[in-house]
Scaffold this active site. Structure first.
Site, short mmCIF file in Angstrom:
data_model
loop_
_atom_site.label_atom_id
_atom_site.label_comp_id
_atom_site.label_asym_id
_atom_site.label_seq_id
_atom_site.Cartn_x
_atom_site.Cartn_y
_atom_site.Cartn_z
CB SER A 37 -0.89 0.01 1.23
OG SER A 37 -0.09 0.13 2.40
CE LYS A 38 -1.64 7.16 -2.21
NZ LYS A 38 -2.43 7.92 -3.20
#
Length: 514
Positions: free
Chosen positions: A252-253
RNA sequence: GGCCCCUUCGACUAGCGGUCAGGUCACCACCCUUUCAAGGUGGCGGCACGGGUUCGAAUCCCGUAGGGGUCACCA
């Protein structure tokens, strides 16, 4: 049968490494079998849609060299390739599903559905749509729809039994049908959901292999049910492992840098990124760790994809990058790629193309990325570089050697690697001092730092004139008392004092020698 | 929590019934060496656990545990 694969990203933000990862497998399989690789844009979420995203994702694939055979920009026989431009196609299929009793219009509001879920939660019952809209008579559904009442269209799913499919990597996977709760096919805004769009498009576009991340496994039975309702053959499902954050959650970012643009800006090479990604879940039959996409294609085999859950490790990516930078790519190639970064930094490259080549040659074993290489190269392109703290110390301790070497160097007849090397070694031997006592001050004078390429290399690359000038500059700097601030200012000050002295005027000394 | 997937060194993996369980990254040591790197050599370290099946299991089966994914009118 022709092999057709696709990558179907959503234009919701930065180009994601996961898209490259899945794209690579799709690309490799299509190329392996001389088939087609389709790029399709899944832009059915108007909330999360981002204007420039499509273009950036497309540019990313170009940068990587994974060119699709069909895409929104390139076109092709299966267009349009943006789902937002295919609404009539989905609508037509939905009409058919309704007509054949496989789907129905449902009119519950968001509030109603929330209340339903709250109740389910309260009772500890499994969450999900309870099928209440199925009982609304067809005529009433049509009447309310015609009257403009907002509604969705849902798929009728079986209440019992199981739905089974075969995953290429994992074998048979079965789901109890009671787990599948009449999913929405068409949203109230007229856009299809992923489930409808993916099935319709994959079928219409002739996709033979659905290679996607394993997060989709649980929605695959919905797709299977849809394929059946539409009377279509199933494609082959290949659920590849999901890339992970270091804590093993889905990449995930928030927890990792997932932006390919970011890696590109950092000076990661596309070859290295692809090679590294390929080793996450796939391996060469002969165990080779370094290979090009073409080599991967030649050896590609879906069955060699592993089912582990790989962590996307930046350190290892950097290692691959460094390997390409210093060893796998030709020098000229690397030079061509760093040049823009040199220009960006305002470096004067001069007109000797070999000079840049020499600089890159000597610097690339010391850098892991293009940016790191460029950041280290400053002193090769200016005579006005600063001296860092370590360098100042070396200069302070090495004045006499610098003066001696300056003399020796200016008299040197054979100015090449061996000539300079011999000269320095002889000097060190004559003086009977440790090499470092001579080399370190020289390095400091030549570069302004204490960690840099070999002194002989530096002298040869810089050339006699500039090497001498730099030693002279350093000596002036020493005379100026090695101030802590800007060397350029210190040197100007020193010059002023020198001139003043020549004119016989007394001047205040800035600072005593340390 | 239900369902589903996964499980070999810290990380990525090879292995697909008989191997001293191999390689790469990271880490450590040594060598090379004028610094920093690069390079070379070596080292540390693993089959999650418990049952089976078998003459023989990392490999096959069952269970347990752990991790993850998913349960939206997001994809």
């Amino acid at each position: 049968m022709e092999v057709v694969t696709r990558i179907a990203p959503s234009p919701t933000g930065d180009p994601h490494v996961g898209t490259v990862y899945v794209g690579l497998f799709n690309y490799a399989l299509a190329r392996k079998h001389g088939g087609r690789f389709i790029f399709r844009l899944e832009d059915t979420d108007r909330q999360r849609y981002q204007e420039l995203s499509e273009q950036r994702i497309l540019e990313m694939f170009t940068w990587l060299g994974l060119e699709p055979d069909e895409s929104p920009v390139k076109g092709g026989p299966n267009g349009p390739y943006r789902q937002s431009e295919r609404l009539d196609v989905y609508r037509a299929h939905v009409e058919r599903l309704i007509a054949e009793g496989h789907a129905y219009r449902a009119f519950e509001t968001a509030e109603e559905l929330d209340a339903m879920r709250a109740e389910q939660r309260r009772l500890g019952r499994p969450l999900g749509y309870d099928g209440r809209g199925r009982t609304v008579p067809r005529e009433e559904q049509e009447r309310r729809a015609a009257a403009g009442e907002p509604h969705v269209v849902r798929l009728v799913t079986p209440d019992d039994g199981t739905t089974t499919f075969t995953d290429r990597l994992r074998g048979q996977i079965a789901f109890a049908n009671e787990e599948i709760r009449d999913p929405v096919l068409l949203k109230s805004d007229g856009y299809p959901t992923y489930h409808l769009a993916v099935v319709v498009d994959d079928h219409l576009m002739g996709v033979t292999h659905v290679i996607r991340a394993e997060e989709w496994i649980t929605s695959t039975p919905i797709h299977v049910l849809l394929y059946r309702a539409l009377g279509w053959h199933l494609p082959e499902f290949v659920h590849v492992p999901l890339l992970r954050n270091p804590d093993r959650t889905k990449l995930s970012k928030r927890k990792s840098d997932t932006s390919v643009d970011s890696y590109r800006r950092q000076g990661i090479l596309p070859e290295a990124l692809l090679n590294y990604l390929a080793t996450l879940g796939w391996s060469m039959p002969d165990g080779r760790e370094f290979f090009s996409v073409d080599e991967m294609i030649a050896a590609f085999d879906l069955d060699r994809i592993s089912t582990g859950e790989p962590i996307f490790d930046l350190k290892k990516l950097k290692f691959f990058n460094a390997k390409y930078l210093r060893e796998l790519l030709p020098l000229e190639d690397v030079a061509a790629r760093v040049k823009p970064l040199f220009v960006e930094r305002g470096f004067e490259l001069g007109d000797d193309p070999d000079y840049v080549l020499d600089v890159v040659d000597v610097l690339r074993p010391r850098a892991e990325t293009l940016v790191e290489l460029a950041d280290q190269a400053g002193y090769f392109f200016t005579e006005e570089f600063p001296y860092d703290e370590g360098a100042r110390k070396q200069l302070a301790a090495g004045q006499t050697h610098l003066q001696a070497v300056e003399r020796e160097l200016s008299m040197l007849e054979f100015f090449d690697y061996d000539g300079v090397d011999d000269m320095l070694r002889e000097y060190v031997q004559d003086q009977a001092v440790p090499m470092g006592k001579v080399m370190m001050p020289l390095r400091a004078a030549l570069t302004g730092t204490t960690s840099a390429p070999g002194v002989v290399d530096l002298i040869v690359i810089l050339g006699k004139r500039r090497a001498l000038a730099r030693i002279g500059r350093a000596l002036t700097f020493i005379d100026a008392g090695l101030p802590d601030d800007d060397p350029q200012k210190a040197l100007e000050e020193a010059r002023r004092q020198e001139e003043a002295a020549k004119r016989g005027k007394p001047v205040a000394k800035a600072k005593g020698h340390g």
